[in-house]
Scaffold this motif. Structure first.
Motif, PDB file in Angstrom:
ATOM      1  N   ASP A   1      11.679 -14.785   1.116  1.00 22.72           N
ATOM      2  CA  ASP A   1      12.058 -15.546  -0.088  1.00 22.72           C
ATOM      3  C   ASP A   1      12.530 -14.651  -1.241  1.00 22.72           C
ATOM      4  O   ASP A   1      13.291 -13.731  -1.031  1.00 22.72           O
ATOM      5  N   ASP A   2      11.985 -14.937  -2.447  1.00 29.54           N
ATOM      6  CA  ASP A   2      12.489 -14.273  -3.663  1.00 29.54           C
ATOM      7  C   ASP A   2      12.296 -12.766  -3.623  1.00 29.54           C
ATOM      8  O   ASP A   2      13.159 -12.010  -4.059  1.00 29.54           O
ATOM      9  N   LEU A   3      11.127 -12.364  -3.103  1.00 29.79           N
ATOM     10  CA  LEU A   3      10.819 -10.938  -3.061  1.00 29.79           C
ATOM     11  C   LEU A   3      11.820 -10.191  -2.178  1.00 29.79           C
ATOM     12  O   LEU A   3      12.295  -9.102  -2.526  1.00 29.79           O
ATOM     13  N   ALA A   4      12.171 -10.825  -1.062  1.00 30.30           N
ATOM     14  CA  ALA A   4      13.148 -10.223  -0.158  1.00 30.30           C
ATOM     15  C   ALA A   4      14.498 -10.104  -0.851  1.00 30.30           C
ATOM     16  O   ALA A   4      15.192  -9.087  -0.737  1.00 30.30           O
ATOM     17  N   GLU A   5      14.869 -11.145  -1.617  1.00 29.99           N
ATOM     18  CA  GLU A   5      16.158 -11.121  -2.320  1.00 29.99           C
ATOM     19  C   GLU A   5      16.202 -10.001  -3.352  1.00 29.99           C
ATOM     20  O   GLU A   5      17.221  -9.331  -3.526  1.00 29.99           O
ATOM     21  N   VAL A   6      15.066  -9.825  -4.052  1.00 36.19           N
ATOM     22  CA  VAL A   6      15.000  -8.754  -5.054  1.00 36.19           C
ATOM     23  C   VAL A   6      15.247  -7.412  -4.386  1.00 36.19           C
ATOM     24  O   VAL A   6      16.012  -6.584  -4.870  1.00 36.19           O
TER      25      VAL A   6
ATOM     26  N   PRO B   1      14.483  -5.472   3.161  1.00 38.40           N
ATOM     27  CA  PRO B   1      13.406  -6.368   2.683  1.00 38.40           C
ATOM     28  C   PRO B   1      12.084  -6.139   3.418  1.00 38.40           C
ATOM     29  O   PRO B   1      11.525  -7.045   4.016  1.00 38.40           O
ATOM     30  N   PHE B   2      11.633  -4.905   3.397  1.00 36.56           N
ATOM     31  CA  PHE B   2      10.362  -4.542   4.026  1.00 36.56           C
ATOM     32  C   PHE B   2       9.500  -3.819   3.020  1.00 36.56           C
ATOM     33  O   PHE B   2      10.011  -3.109   2.161  1.00 36.56           O
ATOM     34  N   MET B   3       8.178  -4.003   3.160  1.00 29.41           N
ATOM     35  CA  MET B   3       7.258  -3.207   2.358  1.00 29.41           C
ATOM     36  C   MET B   3       6.818  -2.035   3.232  1.00 29.41           C
ATOM     37  O   MET B   3       6.087  -2.214   4.198  1.00 29.41           O
ATOM     38  N   SER B   4       7.322  -0.856   2.893  1.00 23.62           N
ATOM     39  CA  SER B   4       7.030   0.321   3.720  1.00 23.62           C
ATOM     40  C   SER B   4       5.741   0.988   3.274  1.00 23.62           C
ATOM     41  O   SER B   4       5.387   0.944   2.099  1.00 23.62           O
ATOM     42  N   PHE B   5       5.060   1.614   4.220  1.00 18.22           N
ATOM     43  CA  PHE B   5       3.846   2.383   3.916  1.00 18.22           C
ATOM     44  C   PHE B   5       4.098   3.842   4.264  1.00 18.22           C
ATOM     45  O   PHE B   5       4.916   4.148   5.121  1.00 18.22           O
ATOM     46  N   SER B   6       3.390   4.700   3.570  1.00 14.54           N
ATOM     47  CA  SER B   6       3.528   6.136   3.838  1.00 14.54           C
ATOM     48  C   SER B   6       2.259   6.646   4.533  1.00 14.54           C
ATOM     49  O   SER B   6       1.159   6.169   4.239  1.00 14.54           O
ATOM     50  N   ILE B   7       2.427   7.613   5.422  1.00 14.13           N
ATOM     51  CA  ILE B   7       1.248   8.261   6.020  1.00 14.13           C
ATOM     52  C   ILE B   7       1.263   9.754   5.692  1.00 14.13           C
ATOM     53  O   ILE B   7       0.732  10.570   6.435  1.00 14.13           O
ATOM     54  N   ALA B   8       1.882  10.091   4.559  1.00 18.04           N
ATOM     55  CA  ALA B   8       1.946  11.501   4.154  1.00 18.04           C
ATOM     56  C   ALA B   8       0.535  12.056   3.980  1.00 18.04           C
ATOM     57  O   ALA B   8      -0.342  11.382   3.437  1.00 18.04           O
ATOM     58  N   SER B   9       0.350  13.282   4.432  1.00 17.57           N
ATOM     59  CA  SER B   9      -0.998  13.864   4.436  1.00 17.57           C
ATOM     60  C   SER B   9      -1.561  14.014   3.021  1.00 17.57           C
ATOM     61  O   SER B   9      -2.772  13.966   2.820  1.00 17.57           O
ATOM     62  N   ASP B  10      -0.666  14.175   2.022  1.00 23.48           N
ATOM     63  CA  ASP B  10      -1.174  14.401   0.661  1.00 23.48           C
ATOM     64  C   ASP B  10      -1.960  13.199   0.132  1.00 23.48           C
ATOM     65  O   ASP B  10      -2.833  13.352  -0.723  1.00 23.48           O
ATOM     66  N   ILE B  11      -1.668  12.002   0.657  1.00 30.45           N
ATOM     67  CA  ILE B  11      -2.437  10.822   0.238  1.00 30.45           C
ATOM     68  C   ILE B  11      -3.916  11.028   0.600  1.00 30.45           C
ATOM     69  O   ILE B  11      -4.802  10.789  -0.215  1.00 30.45           O
ATOM     70  N   PHE B  12      -4.153  11.498   1.812  1.00 32.71           N
ATOM     71  CA  PHE B  12      -5.525  11.667   2.287  1.00 32.71           C
ATOM     72  C   PHE B  12      -6.194  12.870   1.614  1.00 32.71           C
ATOM     73  O   PHE B  12      -7.350  12.811   1.233  1.00 32.71           O
ATOM     74  N   VAL B  13      -5.414  13.920   1.478  1.00 31.07           N
ATOM     75  CA  VAL B  13      -5.959  15.127   0.822  1.00 31.07           C
ATOM     76  C   VAL B  13      -6.371  14.796  -0.612  1.00 31.07           C
ATOM     77  O   VAL B  13      -7.423  15.216  -1.091  1.00 31.07           O
ATOM     78  N   TYR B  14      -5.538  13.997  -1.276  1.00 32.04           N
ATOM     79  CA  TYR B  14      -5.813  13.622  -2.670  1.00 32.04           C
ATOM     80  C   TYR B  14      -7.144  12.865  -2.769  1.00 32.04           C
ATOM     81  O   TYR B  14      -7.952  13.120  -3.665  1.00 32.04           O
ATOM     82  N   GLN B  15      -7.378  11.950  -1.821  1.00 26.83           N
ATOM     83  CA  GLN B  15      -8.644  11.182  -1.847  1.00 26.83           C
ATOM     84  C   GLN B  15      -9.835  12.114  -1.689  1.00 26.83           C
ATOM     85  O   GLN B  15     -10.818  12.020  -2.416  1.00 26.83           O
ATOM     86  N   VAL B  16      -9.699  13.008  -0.701  1.00 23.92           N
ATOM     87  CA  VAL B  16     -10.814  13.918  -0.406  1.00 23.92           C
ATOM     88  C   VAL B  16     -11.126  14.780  -1.628  1.00 23.92           C
ATOM     89  O   VAL B  16     -12.278  14.884  -2.058  1.00 23.92           O
TER      90      VAL B  16
END
Lengths: 231, 408
Positions: B351-356, B364-379
């Motif tokens: 719908d609207d979100l895809a159009e935006v 029109p996809f919500m992508s996710f990252s698996i970059a290692s820095d995300i995990f390192v940052y949490q730790v």
């Protein structure tokens, strides 16, 4: 006999109360090697304060405590930690074992802090637990032991590192008669066999009757210092 | 040390349920933060990829004055010096995209519009941004052709169709007039209105001729095989070029407004993540405080029998670290499969979100990252929080009166 502890003009005043409390007043005492002494007196007479001061847990307001030719009253806190660890054994009223350690580990704990060799430490811990009649409880945690058994572990802990003397603050106060006699017998035997100086603060007549020396404190001062012949 | 570790570890499990709840609170905070960061970073990367492939490329070689004053007078000479500098680094450069571009007036009969003329090599441009997929009518020129393709909005505004003639008038190199009539060979459609209403494409050589700038470019875009090399490569190529005439710009330098927008959004996300961390931090703090106060007597005894304050403080600090480390490890173990699943299966927007998203030139996809820095940052973050929280009992222990503590 060698003098283990000598106090001279020992005074302690607590000033953090509404009215200053004179817990000890000019106490002059000597304790010889191998003595079995009971410090007695009514509540508030200064028994625990005396033990705390000669044990290096508290500092006197005035006077000296000389142990092994060293005046511990002048020591810094960091030096006292080390001094207590190497020279003094403690037995407390409420056993105070480390709940997450087994009986064997509790007895080894002080020797571990003294960085003793592992094999020697284990041998001595086993020996002490055998001496207090708990050779079948080596791997048992304090919560699985009775009050009397816990206090016997505490005695084994205090004696295992072969301190110059052992201070026991009302060690039988929480024990039933049978356990108290049992503990006293063990302590008397160890006193004889290991020639360790034992100093108790106590209200307990059962302890007083076994002591070869009884010092009575009243209002922080020595009222009587008596010696008895015991078997 | 082993004894301190053993004591700290066993102390932790004196009250299993409480430790479990605290570890769980850390774990959930880490999972939420990982999922949040992964989603935000994934979408950010999607946008950056879009900017890089549609607009800026990874690096650009430009005339030293062009970025601040983008006129045809600052078109650079695309000669041996630039070609050699690029060739010297070709192991890191996947391909180059030359462009000459500028604003023009476009007219048909009595209608006139401002357009943005881009002189390009179609196959290079297509490799960078799939330009050919935008072609909806007619055909795309080759490098040797002399016709233009125009965006749908331009065609509509000037009432142009394939086969019609468009008149272009602009400012050429060094005051020359750029003027010419060209046949419209094709019509392109772009998702962004500013592209759709302004773009006119011309073969590179013809555009250089139009702007009276033969052998010159406004920018040579460098597409790299390894994006992380961009800064290093910029410096290295710059060393081979005369910095009186040429400059290397990264996409961040070329798009400062986009970088600022990303930074603002990152700051918002960090605030939200820190709310999670603070909740987890208070969870740990509560447990540590409770564990400390219920053991004050024990601490007094341990100090009495010869344990040093520093050793006792070490035990308490280890307990805090154990809780945090278990919580973080559990959080990463739970969080990683979640974000990996979304990374492999991006959420399809509707719908609207895809159009935006489509309007912004994104899939029109919500992508996710698996970059290692995300995990390192949490730790690292939880580790730092644990250290800060752990300081309270340490401070308390160094001030503890062991006699009154032992009497409690």
């Amino acid at each position: 006999m060698k003098t283990v502890i000598k106090t001279s003009e020992l005074s302690k005043v607590y000033t953090n109360t509404a009215v200053p409390v004179h817990a000890l007043k000019n106490v002059n005492l000597e304790f010889k090697e191998g003595e079995f002494t009971a410090i007695v007196g009514p509540s508030g007479s200064g028994k625990t304060t005396f033990l705390n001061v000669i044990g290096g847990l508290d500092k006197p307001t005035e006077g000296h405590v000389v142990i092994d030719d060293v005046d511990i009253a002048t020591m810094k806190e960091s030096q006292l930690f080390d001094f207590r660890l190497r020279h003094i054994g403690f037995v407390f009223q409420a056993y105070n074992l480390i709940p997450v350690l087994t009986a064997m580990e509790n007895v080894s704990f002080i020797m571990l802090l003294q960085k003793k060799e592992k094999k020697e430490m284990q041998r001595r811990a086993k020996e002490m637990l055998e001496q207090v009649g708990l050779s079948d409880k080596l791997d048992v945690r304090p919560s699985q032991l009775s009050g009397g058994q816990q206090q016997r572990v505490a005695v084994a802990r205090a004696l295992a590192s072969k301190p110059d003397f052992v201070l026991a603050d009302e060690p039988t106060a929480n024990l039933d008669t049978e356990s108290a006699f049992n503990l006293l017998d063990i302590m008397l035997r160890l006193n004889r066999e290991e020639n360790i100086t034992l100093i108790f603060s106590t209200h307990d007549q059962r302890v007083i009757e076994k002591a070869r020396r009884v010092i009575t404190l009243v209002d922080g001062a020595v009222d009587k210092d008596e010696y008895f012949e015991r078997n | 040390m082993k004894t301190l570790l053993t004591l700290a570890w066993r102390n932790l499990w004196r009250k299993k349920r409480r430790t479990f709840i605290t570890v769980s609170s850390v774990m959930f905070a880490v999972v939420l933060a990982i999922v949040l960061m992964s989603m935000v970073n994934g979408m950010k990367q999607q946008m950056i990829d879009s900017i890089i492939s549609n607009i800026s490329g990874h690096l650009q070689i430009q005339d030293v004055l062009y970025h601040d004053e983008p006129t045809m007078d600052h078109a650079m000479e695309y000669g041996k010096e630039v070609q050699d500098a690029v060739a010297a680094h070709d192991e890191f450069i996947e391909y180059t995209v030359p462009r000459i571009e500028g604003f023009c007036l476009a007219s048909k009969e009595l209608s006139t519009r401002g357009v943005y003329l881009m002189g390009v090599l179609p196959e290079k441009e297509d490799r960078m941004n799939n330009l050919l997929s935008r072609l909806k009518e007619g055909r795309m020129f080759t490098a040797e052709d002399d016709f233009v393709v125009i965006a749908r909005g331009v065609a509509n505004q000037l009432n142009l169709s394939v086969g019609d003639t468009i008149v272009l008038l602009g400012q050429g190199f060094q005051g020359m007039t750029a003027a010419g009539t060209y046949q419209v060979g094709g019509i392109l459609e772009f998702p962004l209105p500013e592209q759709n209403n302004t773009l006119v494409y011309m073969p590179l050589q013809e555009a250089q001729h139009f702007f009276a700038a033969p052998g010159r470019l406004n920018s040579l875009i460098l597409m790299l095989s390894d994006v992380s090399m961009a800064d290093h490569l910029a410096g290295s190529i710059q060393e081979e070029l005369d910095d009186e005439w040429y400059t290397l710009k990264t996409w961040e330098e070329l798009m400062p407004d986009k970088v600022a927008a990303f930074e603002a959004r990152d700051a918002q996300v960090r605030v939200f993540a820190w709310v999670l961390y603070i909740v987890a931090g208070f969870g740990i703090f509560g447990t540590i405080i409770t564990m400390m106060y219920e053991r004050l007597r024990e601490f007094g005894i341990l100090l009495s029998i010869g344990l040093k304050r520093s050793q006792l403080a070490g035990i308490c600090m280890l307990e805090t670290l154990f809780i945090s480390i278990i919580g973080v490890i559990a959080g990463v173990f739970v969080g990683f499969p979640i974000v990996y699943w979304f990374y492999a299966n991006p959420i399809q927007l509707a719908d609207d979100l895809a159009e935006v998203m489509i309007d912004f030139g994104l899939e029109p996809f919500m992508s996710f990252s698996i970059a290692s820095d995300i995990f390192v940052y949490q730790v690292l973050t939880i580790f730092i929080i644990a250290l800060v929280v752990g300081l309270y009992p340490v401070r308390k222990l160094f001030r503890l009166d062991m006699i009154s503590a032992a009497r409690k």
